[in-house]
Scaffold this motif. Sequence first.
Motif, PDB file in Angstrom:
ATOM      1  N   VAL A 199       0.850  -1.190   0.000  1.00 54.96           N
ATOM      2  CA  VAL A 199       0.000   0.000   0.000  1.00 54.96           C
ATOM      3  C   VAL A 199       0.885   1.239   0.000  1.00 54.96           C
ATOM      4  CG1 VAL A 199      -1.776   1.284   1.244  1.00 54.96           C
ATOM      5  CG2 VAL A 199      -1.846  -1.214   1.217  1.00 54.96           C
ATOM      6  N   ALA A 200       0.710   2.094  -1.004  1.00 56.28           N
ATOM      7  CA  ALA A 200       1.526   3.308  -1.130  1.00 56.28           C
ATOM      8  C   ALA A 200       0.660   4.539  -0.897  1.00 56.28           C
ATOM      9  CB  ALA A 200       2.160   3.381  -2.515  1.00 56.28           C
ATOM     10  N   ILE A 201       1.223   5.518  -0.228  1.00 52.81           N
ATOM     11  CA  ILE A 201       0.521   6.779  -0.008  1.00 52.81           C
ATOM     12  C   ILE A 201       1.527   7.921  -0.055  1.00 52.81           C
ATOM     13  CG2 ILE A 201       0.654   6.467   2.500  1.00 52.81           C
ATOM     14  CD1 ILE A 201      -1.988   8.048   2.679  1.00 52.81           C
ATOM     15  N   ASN A 202       1.189   8.963  -0.807  1.00 53.47           N
ATOM     16  CA  ASN A 202       2.043  10.144  -0.925  1.00 53.47           C
ATOM     17  C   ASN A 202       1.612  11.158   0.123  1.00 53.47           C
ATOM     18  OD1 ASN A 202       3.209  12.652  -1.696  1.00 53.47           O
ATOM     19  ND2 ASN A 202       3.494  11.889  -3.777  1.00 53.47           N
ATOM     20  N   MET A 203       2.468  11.392   1.098  1.00 50.22           N
ATOM     21  CA  MET A 203       2.108  12.271   2.212  1.00 50.22           C
ATOM     22  C   MET A 203       1.895  13.719   1.781  1.00 50.22           C
ATOM     23  SD  MET A 203       2.310   9.833   4.337  1.00 50.22           S
ATOM     24  CE  MET A 203       2.551  10.126   6.056  1.00 50.22           C
ATOM     25  N   GLU A 214      -6.896   9.214   6.679  1.00 56.29           N
ATOM     26  CA  GLU A 214      -6.435   8.411   5.546  1.00 56.29           C
ATOM     27  C   GLU A 214      -5.481   7.313   6.023  1.00 56.29           C
ATOM     28  OE1 GLU A 214      -6.744   7.585   1.498  1.00 56.29           O
ATOM     29  OE2 GLU A 214      -7.756   9.180   2.618  1.00 56.29           O
ATOM     30  N   LEU A 215      -4.638   7.638   6.981  1.00 54.83           N
ATOM     31  CA  LEU A 215      -3.657   6.673   7.470  1.00 54.83           C
ATOM     32  C   LEU A 215      -4.269   5.644   8.422  1.00 54.83           C
ATOM     33  CD1 LEU A 215      -0.587   8.982   8.229  1.00 54.83           C
ATOM     34  CD2 LEU A 215      -0.821   7.386   6.325  1.00 54.83           C
ATOM     35  N   PHE A 216      -5.079   6.124   9.360  1.00 58.05           N
ATOM     36  CA  PHE A 216      -5.556   5.262  10.445  1.00 58.05           C
ATOM     37  C   PHE A 216      -7.028   4.885  10.338  1.00 58.05           C
ATOM     38  CE2 PHE A 216      -2.291   8.074  12.684  1.00 58.05           C
ATOM     39  CZ  PHE A 216      -1.237   7.254  12.314  1.00 58.05           C
ATOM     40  N   GLY A 217      -7.759   5.502   9.400  1.00 57.69           N
ATOM     41  CA  GLY A 217      -9.180   5.210   9.268  1.00 57.69           C
ATOM     42  C   GLY A 217     -10.010   5.982  10.279  1.00 57.69           C
ATOM     43  N   HIS A 218     -11.327   5.871  10.166  1.00 59.60           N
ATOM     44  CA  HIS A 218     -12.203   6.531  11.133  1.00 59.60           C
ATOM     45  C   HIS A 218     -13.498   5.737  11.309  1.00 59.60           C
ATOM     46  CE1 HIS A 218     -13.584   8.561   7.280  1.00 59.60           C
ATOM     47  NE2 HIS A 218     -14.723   8.062   7.737  1.00 59.60           N
ATOM     48  N   GLU A 219     -14.159   5.993  12.412  1.00 61.71           N
ATOM     49  CA  GLU A 219     -15.445   5.362  12.684  1.00 61.71           C
ATOM     50  C   GLU A 219     -16.581   6.239  12.168  1.00 61.71           C
ATOM     51  OE1 GLU A 219     -15.793   2.435  13.761  1.00 61.71           O
ATOM     52  OE2 GLU A 219     -13.878   1.941  14.715  1.00 61.71           O
TER      53      GLU A 219
END
Length: 449
Positions: A199-203, A214-219
């Motif tokens: 999984v790649a993500i451009n900060m 985006e990184l940790f998700g949410h409820e």
Amino acid sequence: MSAYHIFIVEDDKWYGEILQYHLSLNPDYQITRFMNGKDCLAQLHQKPDLITIDYSLPDMNGAELLKKVQQANPGTPVIVISGQEDIATAIDLYKKGISDYIVKDDHTKDMLWNAVNRIRENQSLKKEVEVLREELGQKYEFEKVIKGSSESIKKVFSLMEKAARTNINVSITGETGTGKELVAKAIHYHSDRKKKPFVAINMAAIPSELLESELFGHEKGAFTGAMVRKIGKFEEANQGTIFLDEIGELDMNLQSKLLRVLQERELVRVGGSEKIKLDIRLVVATHKNLAEQVKQGRFREDFYYRIMGLPIELPPLRDRGNDVLVLAKYFLDDFCKQNKLGAIQFTPKAKERLLKYHFPGNIRELKSMMDLAAVMCDGKEISDQDISFNSPRADQDLFAKEKTLKEYNIQIIEYFLNKYQRNVVQVADKLDIGKSTIYKMIQDKEIEA
């Protein structure tokens, strides 16, 4: 297509024949029937694709046979068919890993048919994924990812091999366009995690206020607009590799939160309380000097040491010598193949021109340059006139490498000659120098005509 081999273990001969007949309506299914568990176990070397088990067998019950099957052929799907609707038994068997539990009644045949079809489809999807991952592994072989044989690239290969053998964090540095993400993918697809997600993500591409989610998700309901639960990139990458590009752009607050996640190996979604365990391999990349950022107070020192792991520095293309020509030929051949063009070669002057250029955009710029040259040439060979240097950063990279004053003068004149189509008179006028100065440099072969 090879037959789909199903074992049916059923001590009631009449009932076993019914199941066999019903499944045999699919010509792709090859059915082998057994009256007891012992005979089934003796034939497991045939590697059946699926096994159906009657729970009440004369020599052992379904749970005992399931355990022996799993020990001999791990991963083989098992369907248990029982004459009793025992919820506790069914739950226990599901926990032990059965694919389905079917009660004997008027609907058994149809339920079995549907269960077998579903399991077979899932197996096909898994096989397709395995094939794709294998192809990706081949695609990202080190020598395919990075073309060249310069000493600097050999050093990179060596470090990539060391990284792939372990789960150590990896930090990749290098100028824009040097291939940092390709290196990260190659390490992943040669590691023990290659069958798990990359999984790649451009900060730098995501607004800071959205990055934590985006990184940790949410409820659901964590904030305005959070209509459903969202799984973050770290959860997506669980058991695999997460690649954080442009890590130097991460603000100090998020650096602190990410440091905690990496230390604890667990995260909590935004707005949630459940702790989610993580097993990930971290690869980061940046074009910045993070050590200098730490000195300037722009990057947390504790976070810096946590993510550094094994450092891999990718050399700029201008420092890789003849690798430029190797890469140029590779990109040219690839473009010709994709566009159904014939073979195209380089003239000696074209090669010379490529070797003299400093490539501020690195490999990415070279690929774009080769695509354009293939279109602009006469279809047989690329001349020096077919190669265009149009980098908007060309003049910004003047001091990318320390040189003598004479070398700087040559680079400046060469740049303007390229810009003005080798017009010596025009370049002399622009730089306010004598034409004879440029002509002498050409005569001395310090620059090309």
